[in-house]
Write a protein that holds these residues in place. Structure first.
Motif, PDB file in Angstrom:
ATOM      1  N   UNK A  24       0.831  -1.201   0.000  1.00  0.00           N
ATOM      2  CA  UNK A  24       0.000   0.000   0.000  1.00  0.00           C
ATOM      3  C   UNK A  24       0.869   1.256   0.000  1.00  0.00           C
ATOM      4  N   UNK A  25       1.952   1.236   0.774  1.00  0.00           N
ATOM      5  CA  UNK A  25       2.835   2.395   0.825  1.00  0.00           C
ATOM      6  C   UNK A  25       3.521   2.640  -0.513  1.00  0.00           C
ATOM      7  N   UNK A  26       3.971   1.572  -1.165  1.00  0.00           N
ATOM      8  CA  UNK A  26       4.607   1.733  -2.474  1.00  0.00           C
ATOM      9  C   UNK A  26       3.648   2.352  -3.482  1.00  0.00           C
ATOM     10  N   UNK A  27       2.385   1.913  -3.442  1.00  0.00           N
ATOM     11  CA  UNK A  27       1.408   2.399  -4.410  1.00  0.00           C
ATOM     12  C   UNK A  27       0.950   3.824  -4.118  1.00  0.00           C
ATOM     13  N   UNK A  28       0.663   4.127  -2.852  1.00  0.00           N
ATOM     14  CA  UNK A  28       0.012   5.395  -2.527  1.00  0.00           C
ATOM     15  C   UNK A  28       0.959   6.490  -2.058  1.00  0.00           C
ATOM     16  N   UNK A  29       1.966   6.146  -1.269  1.00  0.00           N
ATOM     17  CA  UNK A  29       2.881   7.162  -0.745  1.00  0.00           C
ATOM     18  C   UNK A  29       4.101   7.324  -1.639  1.00  0.00           C
ATOM     19  N   UNK A  80       6.101   0.869 -10.940  1.00  0.00           N
ATOM     20  CA  UNK A  80       6.015  -0.580 -11.089  1.00  0.00           C
ATOM     21  C   UNK A  80       6.604  -1.199  -9.835  1.00  0.00           C
ATOM     22  N   UNK A  81       6.131  -2.400  -9.486  1.00  0.00           N
ATOM     23  CA  UNK A  81       6.675  -3.125  -8.337  1.00  0.00           C
ATOM     24  C   UNK A  81       7.102  -4.515  -8.780  1.00  0.00           C
ATOM     25  N   UNK A  82       8.257  -4.933  -8.290  1.00  0.00           N
ATOM     26  CA  UNK A  82       8.773  -6.280  -8.491  1.00  0.00           C
ATOM     27  C   UNK A  82       8.859  -6.926  -7.110  1.00  0.00           C
ATOM     28  N   UNK A  83       8.123  -8.011  -6.880  1.00  0.00           N
ATOM     29  CA  UNK A  83       8.188  -8.552  -5.538  1.00  0.00           C
ATOM     30  C   UNK A  83       7.262  -9.708  -5.271  1.00  0.00           C
ATOM     31  N   UNK A  84       7.274 -10.126  -4.006  1.00  0.00           N
ATOM     32  CA  UNK A  84       6.560 -11.315  -3.581  1.00  0.00           C
ATOM     33  C   UNK A  84       7.395 -12.551  -3.841  1.00  0.00           C
ATOM     34  N   UNK A  85       7.293 -13.535  -2.963  1.00  0.00           N
ATOM     35  CA  UNK A  85       8.019 -14.798  -3.152  1.00  0.00           C
ATOM     36  C   UNK A  85       7.039 -15.959  -3.042  1.00  0.00           C
ATOM     37  N   UNK A  86       6.503 -16.195  -1.863  1.00  0.00           N
ATOM     38  CA  UNK A  86       5.510 -17.258  -1.741  1.00  0.00           C
ATOM     39  C   UNK A  86       4.216 -16.831  -2.427  1.00  0.00           C
ATOM     40  N   UNK A  87       3.399 -17.828  -2.743  1.00  0.00           N
ATOM     41  CA  UNK A  87       2.096 -17.513  -3.333  1.00  0.00           C
ATOM     42  C   UNK A  87       1.225 -16.745  -2.363  1.00  0.00           C
TER      43      UNK A  87
END
Length: 409
Positions: A92-97, A102-109
């Motif tokens: 949420x912080x990456x998107x709004x603040x 673009x975001x690259x991330x997440x590991x587990x499903x």
């Protein structure tokens, strides 16, 4: 041309990074901002750290070549510590603040399904760069890691031809392990084999003695591993210590994805394991030679051990950057439409193309044997389709899709 470490460091001086804390350095207003969200601590930091390093290297490489659209690229990164609440908070912080493009991330499903809806809701373009169980259908996401139809479908008949038809599965106890185990069962039975049993283990499980005794009693021809993370390495160590390593061989489509497991085990513990993924450092092409040399120069003694998920992270940044250059903007829908043209890219992993209907990759897949901590490629499959996800996802017909489908087996 391989740039010097000094040049890279100068070019990447604008990178800002946060580790465990949510606060970040103030950004320059004239930079293009991208987000990174990888576990740098917690249960699967052995996967997250190489991914983070690959992202930073790709950004530094872009800046050393002049940036994008005449501007520097700045990475804003967070460590969610394998904690889903922090994943949600930082997404949420990456998107709004932070207002990254673009975001690259997440590991587990589980982490992906925590943050994917957030980025979809706030219209922040998202790349997921891990091997996973398939089925995600979301036009806002590009999924570059391999799926079961790309790895398990190749590995199961290969090892059954080598070792026999009775298979025992050990898997991580979350949706990746459960769904992937179902795919292993399907391919075992399609190839005339028998599934003896499946056992699931939470990510923090470190003791496998009772399971090893059960496997010994079941007498399978093959143990198929879908174990994940540092704690699960205990299985391989205890398997070798029990004397079973010389009795029943192990195959896996999760081992080696992070690139670190093979060097964390001794040759006595790991030799002979057969693995399938979309990338090994031993892939022989010019792009891979340049990638390995460049990242080694950039990090020196801190260079990551490379595997599918770190190489695919690098791929995703480069694909996104090429789309930015070709469209002349960072605007989300323009990038999506550019990547949906289905172009083929020469990447360290080989030829890679985006399937427009699923936003997954059509890519080369490799089977390798672990020998003295090195993955020695035995077999290559070219341009393998994500046919599992193609069964349930068609973004050309349903561009508003926003879910992970359960693929009927």
């Amino acid at each position: 041309m391989t740039l010097s470490r000094r040049s890279f460091l100068q070019a990447s001086a604008a990178l800002t990074t946060t580790l465990a804390a949510p606060s970040i350095l103030h950004a320059k207003t004239d930079t293009i901002r991208i987000g990174g969200l990888h576990d740098l601590s917690g249960a699967i930091d052995s996967s997250g750290v190489p991914m983070d390093k690959a992202l930073r290297y790709a950004v530094a490489e872009l800046n050393a070549a002049g940036g994008l659209l005449g501007r520097e690229v700045e990475a804003v990164t967070y460590d969610p510590q394998s904690n889903m609440s922090l994943y949600s908070q930082y997404a949420t912080q990456l998107a709004l603040k932070d207002k990254v493009d673009v975001v690259f991330g997440g590991i587990t499903s589980a982490s992906r399904e925590t943050i994917r809806p957030i980025f979809h809701r706030y219209k922040t373009l998202y790349f997921y760069n891990c091997l996973y169980e398939g089925g995600v259908c979301d036009r806002n996401e590009f999924t570059l890691g391999t799926t079961p139809a790309q790895t398990i479908a190749q590995l199961v008949p290969h090892v059954m031809g080598l070792w026999g038809k009775k298979v025992y599965i050990v898997a991580a106890d979350y949706n990746y392990g459960h769904i992937s185990a179902a795919w292993v069962k399907r391919y075992v039975e399609e190839n005339g084999g028998e599934l003896v049993e499946t056992e699931f283990f939470p990510l923090d499980t470190t003791q496998f003695g009772s399971s090893i005794s059960k496997i010994q009693g079941a007498k399978p021809d093959i143990v198929y591993s879908l174990l994940v993370g540092t704690a699960h390495l205990g299985f391989y160590r205890q398997w070798a210590a029990s004397g079973m390593k010389g009795e029943i061989p192990i195959a896996s489509s999760s081992f080696g994805g992070a690139g670190t497991e093979n060097v964390m085990l001794t040759p006595e513990e790991g030799n002979g394991m057969v693995v399938a993924t979309g990338y090994f450092p031993s892939v022989d092409n010019a792009a891979n030679a340049s990638f390995k040399a460049g990242i080694k120069t950039f990090y020196g003694n801190d260079a990551p051990i490379l595997g599918e998920i770190s190489e695919v992270t690098y791929e995703s940044v480069k694909m996104w950057a090429q789309a930015v250059s070709e469209t002349g903007a960072t605007e989300r829908m323009g990038i999506i439409q550019e990547l949906e043209k289905g172009k083929s890219y020469d990447m360290p992993a080989g030829k890679v193309a985006i399937d427009p209907d699923t936003h997954h990759t059509i890519r080369d897949v490799y089977i390798a044997e672990l020998k003295d901590q090195e993955m020695v490629i035995q077999k290559t499959f070219n341009a393998v389709q994500p046919s599992d996800t193609q069964m349930v996802c068609n973004l050309s017909k349903d561009p508003d899709s926003n879910k992970q489908f359960e693929i009927s087996l």
